[in-house]
Design an enzyme around this catalytic site. Sequence first.
Site, PDB file in Angstrom:
ATOM      1  CB  SER A 211      -0.940  -0.018   1.205  1.00  8.63           C
ATOM      2  OG  SER A 211      -1.928   0.986   1.067  1.00  8.63           O
ATOM      3  CG  ASN A 212      -0.469   4.617  -1.312  1.00  6.56           C
ATOM      4  OD1 ASN A 212      -1.189   5.329  -0.625  1.00  6.56           O
ATOM      5  ND2 ASN A 212      -0.920   3.990  -2.399  1.00  6.56           N
ATOM      6  CG  ASP A 213       3.073   6.749   3.811  1.00  3.46           C
ATOM      7  OD1 ASP A 213       2.806   5.825   4.594  1.00  3.46           O
ATOM      8  OD2 ASP A 213       4.232   7.105   3.527  1.00  3.46           O
TER       9      ASP A 213
END
Length: 399
Positions: A211-213
């Site tokens: 995923s990412n932030d």
Amino acid sequence: MFKGKKIALYVTGGIAVYKVVDLMRELIKNGAEVRVAMTPSACEFVSPLTFQVLSRHFIYLNTFEENDPEVVNHINIADWSDLALVAPASANTIAKLSAGLADNFVTSALLATTAPVFIVPAMNANMYKNTVTQENIEKLKNRGHYVMTPDKGFLAEGYEGEGRFPEKTRILDELKLAMRDQDMRLPLKGKTIIITAGGTKERIDPVRFISNDSSGKMGHALAEAAWRQGATVKLITTSQLETPGYIERLAVESAAEMYNEVHTLFKEADALVMAAAVSDYSPKNVEKKKMKKQNELTLELKKNPDILMEMGRIKAPQQCLIGFAAETDNIIEYAKEKLTAKHADLIVANDVGKTDRGFNVDSNEVTLVSHTDEPKVISLQEKSKIAREIINWLIEYYN
Ligand code: PMT
């Protein structure tokens, strides 16, 4: 939304009167000017002094107590208000309103008001279910008044039923909805806008993902801003952030799920705003069981659908497509490339290489890159304000 609103709060008899004190404080805290009128029964439950101290204004109780010869109080409050809020509304007052009676200060002012009337019933479940109460409520609705349904739950009488004074957040959400729907001048009225938010999660196995932030803050702020301008908003989000009840929320996890939701809704939409950080890749194979530890692991990834690009390919001329560009360098140049490659009408470029903007913070700085105008910088500020500017661009676009 309540800032500067003049709200006449009409309090009638019921155990829920004490909860209205808190509701009134919340409205004042949100910038509303509140004047209170109470029926004699309401005063049996909470002293008018409580409302007086907290609203910092005297309380209207008696139709014939006219201290100022210049005004007639019940007409004055009726004319002054932008909104008439009846909370709690007893079965008795609802019956009087439906019959057009004016036998105390509250019912007299309500008969005289031309402001939108918002009613929050609270009473015993059997009183609420009684056919005559239901008929009275129906009559009030047919006259254009907004009547909430009470909450279900444990009543003061010691048993479960429908009649409880609704939770404060539900009242405030429905109030906003009613106020917004009354305002026919809102520029996005009649428009349906899809907004995506949050980072997608691409499963590796049942307990791991890529995923990412992205927190969803930017997308959720856009949903609120578009809704406030009258749009019907469909928010497709991976985020755990709360959303108000008036925004339709579709929870998704992966890029594939987001693609499916966007694709299904896009045909009927007037605009799509892709604020989500969609993973470009996902694991080729998703393990059914938790993977065992190994010395080395090679994950094979496959390309995800590019949602913005796909919608750009099928979009009708009147549909507006807004994408974002998350960059760390050559921001404007890359945004321009995305504008063309993805057939978007606007790219909102942001720098995700700094800590005070972009991912997972409350503020952002963006540059609006379109086909028609020079790139326009919207300087570092709260995401709610950035969202308003982006939605203003959309309003201009429709004009
Ligand atoms: O959620 P927050 O914490 O508030 O952070 C906000 C944000 C930084 C995530 C947001 O402002 C932002 O920049 N969103 C876009 C992130 C992104 O994926 O950018 P991109 O440059 O990689 O993609 C360009 C555009 O294509 C984006 O609109 C993206 O949604 C879309 N895209 C990308 C990949 C893909 N497979 N499908 C897409 O539709």
